[in-house]
Design a protein around this motif. Structure first.
Motif, mmCIF file in Angstrom:
data_model
loop_
_atom_site.group_PDB
_atom_site.id
_atom_site.type_symbol
_atom_site.label_atom_id
_atom_site.label_comp_id
_atom_site.label_asym_id
_atom_site.label_seq_id
_atom_site.Cartn_x
_atom_site.Cartn_y
_atom_site.Cartn_z
ATOM 1 N N ALA A 23 0.862 -1.183 0.000
ATOM 2 C CA ALA A 23 0.000 0.000 0.000
ATOM 3 C C ALA A 23 0.896 1.230 0.000
ATOM 4 O O ALA A 23 1.715 1.422 0.905
ATOM 5 C CB ALA A 23 -0.899 0.000 1.233
ATOM 6 N N TRP A 24 0.766 2.050 -1.051
ATOM 7 C CA TRP A 24 1.628 3.217 -1.213
ATOM 8 C C TRP A 24 0.944 4.472 -0.692
ATOM 9 O O TRP A 24 -0.244 4.670 -0.895
ATOM 10 C CB TRP A 24 1.987 3.414 -2.682
ATOM 11 N N THR A 25 1.754 5.334 -0.050
ATOM 12 C CA THR A 25 1.256 6.606 0.471
ATOM 13 C C THR A 25 2.123 7.736 -0.067
ATOM 14 O O THR A 25 3.351 7.716 0.141
ATOM 15 C CB THR A 25 1.299 6.641 2.010
ATOM 16 N N PRO A 26 1.550 8.717 -0.781
ATOM 17 C CA PRO A 26 2.361 9.843 -1.271
ATOM 18 C C PRO A 26 2.776 10.751 -0.122
ATOM 19 O O PRO A 26 1.978 11.055 0.766
ATOM 20 C CB PRO A 26 1.423 10.557 -2.247
ATOM 21 N N VAL A 27 4.053 11.165 -0.135
ATOM 22 C CA VAL A 27 4.567 12.054 0.915
ATOM 23 C C VAL A 27 5.072 13.385 0.356
ATOM 24 O O VAL A 27 5.214 14.354 1.095
ATOM 25 C CB VAL A 27 5.688 11.365 1.723
ATOM 26 N N TYR A 43 6.324 14.027 -10.516
ATOM 27 C CA TYR A 43 6.481 12.777 -9.777
ATOM 28 C C TYR A 43 5.803 12.872 -8.418
ATOM 29 O O TYR A 43 5.488 13.957 -7.920
ATOM 30 C CB TYR A 43 7.965 12.438 -9.563
ATOM 31 N N GLN A 44 5.575 11.712 -7.828
ATOM 32 C CA GLN A 44 5.190 11.595 -6.433
ATOM 33 C C GLN A 44 6.204 10.704 -5.734
ATOM 34 O O GLN A 44 6.590 9.655 -6.261
ATOM 35 C CB GLN A 44 3.795 10.984 -6.281
ATOM 36 N N ARG A 45 6.613 11.129 -4.559
ATOM 37 C CA ARG A 45 7.486 10.288 -3.726
ATOM 38 C C ARG A 45 6.582 9.485 -2.797
ATOM 39 O O ARG A 45 5.755 10.043 -2.083
ATOM 40 C CB ARG A 45 8.453 11.153 -2.917
ATOM 41 N N LEU A 46 6.749 8.160 -2.834
ATOM 42 C CA LEU A 46 5.835 7.273 -2.127
ATOM 43 C C LEU A 46 6.570 6.463 -1.069
ATOM 44 O O LEU A 46 7.720 6.064 -1.258
ATOM 45 C CB LEU A 46 5.170 6.295 -3.098
ATOM 46 N N THR A 47 5.895 6.232 0.055
ATOM 47 C CA THR A 47 6.355 5.252 1.018
ATOM 48 C C THR A 47 5.365 4.097 1.000
ATOM 49 O O THR A 47 4.176 4.284 0.714
ATOM 50 C CB THR A 47 6.423 5.834 2.442
ATOM 51 N N GLY A 48 5.841 2.896 1.288
ATOM 52 C CA GLY A 48 4.981 1.725 1.173
ATOM 53 C C GLY A 48 5.010 0.832 2.402
ATOM 54 O O GLY A 48 6.030 0.730 3.094
ATOM 55 N N PRO A 67 11.378 3.834 0.115
ATOM 56 C CA PRO A 67 10.588 4.813 -0.637
ATOM 57 C C PRO A 67 10.936 4.767 -2.122
ATOM 58 O O PRO A 67 12.056 4.405 -2.501
ATOM 59 C CB PRO A 67 10.991 6.148 -0.004
ATOM 60 N N VAL A 68 9.973 5.127 -2.942
ATOM 61 C CA VAL A 68 10.169 5.141 -4.386
ATOM 62 C C VAL A 68 9.649 6.451 -4.961
ATOM 63 O O VAL A 68 8.931 7.194 -4.298
ATOM 64 C CB VAL A 68 9.449 3.958 -5.076
ATOM 65 N N VAL A 69 10.039 6.689 -6.198
ATOM 66 C CA VAL A 69 9.550 7.850 -6.948
ATOM 67 C C VAL A 69 8.702 7.322 -8.094
ATOM 68 O O VAL A 69 9.170 6.486 -8.877
ATOM 69 C CB VAL A 69 10.724 8.693 -7.486
ATOM 70 N N GLU A 70 7.472 7.773 -8.184
ATOM 71 C CA GLU A 70 6.572 7.328 -9.243
ATOM 72 C C GLU A 70 6.366 8.447 -10.249
ATOM 73 O O GLU A 70 5.982 9.560 -9.890
ATOM 74 C CB GLU A 70 5.215 6.914 -8.661
ATOM 75 N N CYS A 71 6.629 8.146 -11.519
ATOM 76 C CA CYS A 71 6.414 9.119 -12.586
ATOM 77 C C CYS A 71 4.921 9.269 -12.843
ATOM 78 O O CYS A 71 4.200 8.277 -12.976
ATOM 79 C CB CYS A 71 7.132 8.670 -13.857
ATOM 80 N N ALA A 72 4.464 10.518 -12.925
ATOM 81 C CA ALA A 72 3.043 10.769 -13.157
ATOM 82 C C ALA A 72 2.628 10.400 -14.574
ATOM 83 O O ALA A 72 1.435 10.202 -14.832
ATOM 84 C CB ALA A 72 2.728 12.244 -12.889
ATOM 85 N N ALA A 73 3.584 10.283 -15.485
ATOM 86 C CA ALA A 73 3.252 9.973 -16.880
ATOM 87 C C ALA A 73 3.282 8.472 -17.153
ATOM 88 O O ALA A 73 2.292 7.879 -17.574
ATOM 89 C CB ALA A 73 4.200 10.709 -17.820
ATOM 90 N N CYS A 74 4.428 7.838 -16.902
ATOM 91 C CA CYS A 74 4.550 6.414 -17.241
ATOM 92 C C CYS A 74 4.222 5.487 -16.075
ATOM 93 O O CYS A 74 4.131 4.274 -16.263
ATOM 94 C CB CYS A 74 5.960 6.115 -17.758
ATOM 95 N N ARG A 75 4.076 6.050 -14.864
ATOM 96 C CA ARG A 75 3.706 5.302 -13.660
ATOM 97 C C ARG A 75 4.771 4.311 -13.205
ATOM 98 O O ARG A 75 4.524 3.491 -12.324
ATOM 99 C CB ARG A 75 2.375 4.554 -13.855
#
Length: 231
Positions: A23-27, A43-48, A67-75
Motif C-alpha cells: 500500500a503506497w502513500t504519497p509524501v 512525480y510523487q514520492r511514495l512510502t509503502g 521509498p520510491v519515486v513514481e512518474c506521473a506519466a509512465c507510472r
C-alpha cells in the motif's frame, strides 16, 4: 472436458492463496527527469507498507518498503536517487552559469584590454544561453571582480575566484559526459587564446577549471595544447 483443464484445454491455474501487497502513500511531489520517459515529468514520492495477503485479502503486516519515486506519466517506480539528476531545465541553467563563470575567470586572468578575447567570451556565453550578453557587460563584471579583493588576488587564480569556479562546476561535472567536460574547458581555452598564447595566469585558471570538472592533470595539459592547434 478433462479434469484439471479449462474450456480451452489448457491446464487450469490454481488460485493464489498467499501473496503480498504494498500500500503506497504519497509524501511529496515535484518535477524530475524521468529515465523511463526520457524527459522532465511530474512525480510523487511514495512510502509503502507491505502486507501478507490470504486469497487477496491483506491480513498480516510485513513491514515497510524503501521509498520510491513514481512518474506521473509512465507510472514506473524508481529509486529516490533518481532525484539527484537535474531536470532538463535545471541542467541547462547549470551549464549556462558554468560557461559564464569560466569566461569571467579567464577574462579576469587575462584582462579586458583585448577586444578579441571579449568577443570570444561573449560569443561563448551567448551560445550557452545568455543571449543578450555583450562585451561591455562582461568587461564591467570583470572590473567588479577585480575590485573585490576577496575574489581576485594579483595575477593568478585567487582563492575567491577558485571558489566561484568550483561552486559553478562541481555540481555540473557528475552530469556531463567526458566530452562535455572537455568542451567546457576548451571554451575557456579558446577565450584565453583569442588574443595570443596563454599567460601563466590564464593557465592557472584553466587548470582550476579542469580540476573542478574532474579532468585529470595530464588530460588538462593535452587539451590546452590541442586548443592551440587550429583544427
Amino acid at each position: 472436458m478433462l479434469p484439471g483443464r479449462g474450456r480451452n484445454g489448457r491446464a487450469a491455474r490454481p488460485a493464489r492463496i498467499l501473496g503480498t501487497r504494498t500500500a503506497w502513500t504519497p509524501v511529496s511531489d515535484g518535477e524530475f527527469f524521468c529515465p523511463g520517459c526520457g524527459g522532465d515529468r511530474n512525480y510523487q514520492r511514495l512510502t509503502g507498507r507491505r502486507r501478507l495477503t490470504l486469497l487477496g485479502v491483506p491480513v498480516v503486516p510485513r513491514g515497510e518498503t524503501a521509498p520510491v519515486v513514481e512518474c506521473a506519466a509512465c507510472r514506473r517506480h524508481f529509486g529516490t536517487d533518481v532525484l539527484d539528476h537535474p531536470t532538463t531545465v535545471r541542467f541547462s541553467a547549470m551549464l549556462r552559469d558554468a560557461v559564464h563563470t569560466v569566461a569571467l575567470a579567464v577574462l579576469s586572468a587575462g584582462g579586458t584590454s583585448s577586444r578579441t578575447a571579449l568577443e570570444a567570451a561573449a560569443g561563448a556565453v551567448r551560445a550557452a544561453g545568455f543571449h543578450d550578453c555583450t562585451e561591455e557587460q562582461l568587461a564591467a563584471l570583470v572590473e567588479a571582480l577585480a575590485a573585490d579583493t576577496g575574489r581576485v588576488h594579483g595575477p593568478s587564480c585567487g582563492a575567491g575566484l577558485a571558489i566561484e569556479l568550483h561552486e559553478a562546476l562541481d555540481p555540473l561535472a557528475p552530469h556531463l559526459a567526458p566530452v562535455g567536460r572537455e568542451a567546457v574547458l576548451l571554451q575557456g581555452a579558446r577565450i584565453a587564446l583569442a588574443d595570443g598564447p596563454y599567460t601563466p595566469a590564464e593557465r592557472d585558471v584553466l587548470t582550476t577549471v579542469g580540476a573542478a570538472l574532474t579532468i585529470c592533470a595530464d588530460d588538462v595539459s593535452r587539451l590546452l595544447e590541442a586548443a592551440r592547434t587550429p583544427s
